[in-house]
Design a protein around this motif. Structure first.
Motif, PDB file in Angstrom:
ATOM      1  N   ARG A   1      -2.613   0.284   7.296  1.00 17.05           N
ATOM      2  CA  ARG A   1      -3.750   0.708   8.119  1.00 17.05           C
ATOM      3  C   ARG A   1      -5.044   0.031   7.680  1.00 17.05           C
ATOM      4  O   ARG A   1      -5.926  -0.230   8.492  1.00 17.05           O
ATOM      5  N   LEU A   2      -5.153  -0.272   6.382  1.00 16.21           N
ATOM      6  CA  LEU A   2      -6.404  -0.816   5.843  1.00 16.21           C
ATOM      7  C   LEU A   2      -6.359  -2.318   5.584  1.00 16.21           C
ATOM      8  O   LEU A   2      -7.284  -2.866   4.997  1.00 16.21           O
ATOM      9  N   ALA A   3      -5.290  -2.983   5.992  1.00  9.71           N
ATOM     10  CA  ALA A   3      -5.146  -4.420   5.746  1.00  9.71           C
ATOM     11  C   ALA A   3      -6.058  -5.219   6.672  1.00  9.71           C
ATOM     12  O   ALA A   3      -6.458  -4.760   7.731  1.00  9.71           O
TER      13      ALA A   3
ATOM     14  N   GLY B   1      -8.375  -3.348  -3.950  1.00 14.00           N
ATOM     15  CA  GLY B   1      -8.758  -1.939  -3.994  1.00 14.00           C
ATOM     16  C   GLY B   1      -7.811  -1.062  -3.197  1.00 14.00           C
ATOM     17  O   GLY B   1      -7.438   0.036  -3.630  1.00 14.00           O
ATOM     18  N   THR B   2      -7.415  -1.540  -2.042  1.00 11.44           N
ATOM     19  CA  THR B   2      -6.486  -0.787  -1.212  1.00 11.44           C
ATOM     20  C   THR B   2      -5.113  -0.712  -1.859  1.00 11.44           C
ATOM     21  O   THR B   2      -4.421   0.303  -1.743  1.00 11.44           O
ATOM     22  N   ALA B   3      -4.700  -1.753  -2.563  1.00 11.31           N
ATOM     23  CA  ALA B   3      -3.424  -1.726  -3.280  1.00 11.31           C
ATOM     24  C   ALA B   3      -3.444  -0.653  -4.350  1.00 11.31           C
ATOM     25  O   ALA B   3      -2.479   0.118  -4.493  1.00 11.31           O
ATOM     26  N   LEU B   4      -4.531  -0.574  -5.099  1.00 11.21           N
ATOM     27  CA  LEU B   4      -4.639   0.456  -6.139  1.00 11.21           C
ATOM     28  C   LEU B   4      -4.646   1.856  -5.526  1.00 11.21           C
ATOM     29  O   LEU B   4      -4.047   2.791  -6.066  1.00 11.21           O
TER      30      LEU B   4
ATOM     31  N   PHE C   1       4.723  -5.550   6.862  1.00  7.93           N
ATOM     32  CA  PHE C   1       4.718  -6.261   5.586  1.00  7.93           C
ATOM     33  C   PHE C   1       4.334  -5.336   4.437  1.00  7.93           C
ATOM     34  O   PHE C   1       4.885  -5.441   3.340  1.00  7.93           O
ATOM     35  N   ALA C   2       3.389  -4.423   4.679  1.00  8.78           N
ATOM     36  CA  ALA C   2       2.994  -3.467   3.650  1.00  8.78           C
ATOM     37  C   ALA C   2       4.150  -2.516   3.329  1.00  8.78           C
ATOM     38  O   ALA C   2       4.402  -2.214   2.159  1.00  8.78           O
TER      39      ALA C   2
ATOM     40  N   ALA D   1      -0.150  -6.167  -1.214  1.00  5.51           N
ATOM     41  CA  ALA D   1      -1.406  -6.047  -0.462  1.00  5.51           C
ATOM     42  C   ALA D   1      -1.860  -7.404   0.061  1.00  5.51           C
ATOM     43  O   ALA D   1      -2.326  -7.511   1.201  1.00  5.51           O
ATOM     44  N   PHE D   2      -1.737  -8.449  -0.769  1.00  2.00           N
ATOM     45  CA  PHE D   2      -2.096  -9.789  -0.311  1.00  2.00           C
ATOM     46  C   PHE D   2      -1.200 -10.212   0.855  1.00  2.00           C
ATOM     47  O   PHE D   2      -1.658 -10.827   1.811  1.00  2.00           O
ATOM     48  N   LEU D   3       0.076  -9.900   0.765  1.00  2.00           N
ATOM     49  CA  LEU D   3       1.010 -10.227   1.838  1.00  2.00           C
ATOM     50  C   LEU D   3       0.641  -9.493   3.122  1.00  2.00           C
ATOM     51  O   LEU D   3       0.635 -10.082   4.205  1.00  2.00           O
ATOM     52  N   SER D   4       0.320  -8.223   2.991  1.00  2.00           N
ATOM     53  CA  SER D   4      -0.081  -7.442   4.156  1.00  2.00           C
ATOM     54  C   SER D   4      -1.389  -7.949   4.742  1.00  2.00           C
ATOM     55  O   SER D   4      -1.551  -8.027   5.965  1.00  2.00           O
ATOM     56  N   ASP D   5      -2.320  -8.309   3.883  1.00  2.00           N
ATOM     57  CA  ASP D   5      -3.598  -8.854   4.338  1.00  2.00           C
ATOM     58  C   ASP D   5      -3.390 -10.185   5.062  1.00  2.00           C
ATOM     59  O   ASP D   5      -4.011 -10.450   6.092  1.00  2.00           O
TER      60      ASP D   5
END
Length: 147
Positions: free
Chosen positions: A55-57, A66-69, A8-9, A136-140
Motif C-alpha cells: 500500500r505504501l510502495a 522506513g516502510t520496510a521497518l 511483489f511486496a 521493499a526495494f523490489l516493491s518500490d
C-alpha cells in the motif's frame, strides 16, 4: 485493488518470513513442535507485505526503507501475539493458570521471551531487516515500473 507493488511486496515478505522462521527454529528449546511455524509465518508475511508495504510502495528508496521497518514491526507483532496466544491456550487447557488475567499476563511474558530469543542470535534480525529492505526495494521498483 491489486497492484504489482502489492504482489511483489507479498512475495518478498513471504520469503523473508519463511527464511527468518527457518533460522529461528534451531533457537527454540529441544522438543518444541515447529511443524506449522514456517508455513503460518509465511502466510502472515505475505498478508502484511500486501497490506502494509504494498500500500505504501512507490514513494522512493528512503521511504521504502522506513516502510520496510514498519512492515517488519507489524509482522513481528502479529507473529509473536499469535504464537504466544497458541502457547497460552495450550497451557490453559491443562489448567496451568488460575484465571484469565494470569493467562493474559503469561501471554505477555511469552511474547517478551520469544522476542528476546529471536534477538539473542543476530541471524534472525539480519534476515528480517536485510530481507525486508530488499523486498521493499523490489516493491518500490514494481510500483515505479507498473504504475
Amino acid at each position: 485493488m491489486p497492484t504489482a507493488a502489492k504482489l511483489f511486496a507479498a512475495i518478498g515478505f513471504a520469503l523473508v518470513a519463511f527464511f527468518a522462521s527457518e533460522i529461528y527454529k534451531p533457537l527454540l528449546p529441544e522438543g518444541t513442535q515447529t511443524g506449522m511455524l514456517s508455513m503460518v509465518n509465511t502466510v502472515i508475511g505475505a498478508l502484511v507485505g500486501w497490506s502494509v508495504m504494498g500500500r505504501l510502495a512507490g514513494k522512493g528508496r528512503y521511504a521504502a526503507i522506513g516502510t520496510a521497518l514498519r512492515t517488519i514491526a507489524v509482522f513481528l507483532f502479529y507473529v509473536l501475539v499469535l504464537w504466544a496466544g497458541v502457547e497460552m491456550l495450550e497451557r490453559s487447557t491443562s489448567l496451568h493458570y488460575e484465571g484469565p488475567t494470569e493467562a493474559l499476563t503469561a501471554m505477555m511474558e511469552l511474547i517478551a521471551e520469544y522476542f528476546l530469543l529471536m534477538i539473542s542470535e543476530p541471524e534472525v534480525p539480519i534476515v528480517l531487516v536485510g530481507g525486508g529492505i530488499l523486498a521493499a526495494f523490489l516493491s518500490d521498483w514494481a510500483a515505479e515500473r507498473w504504475s
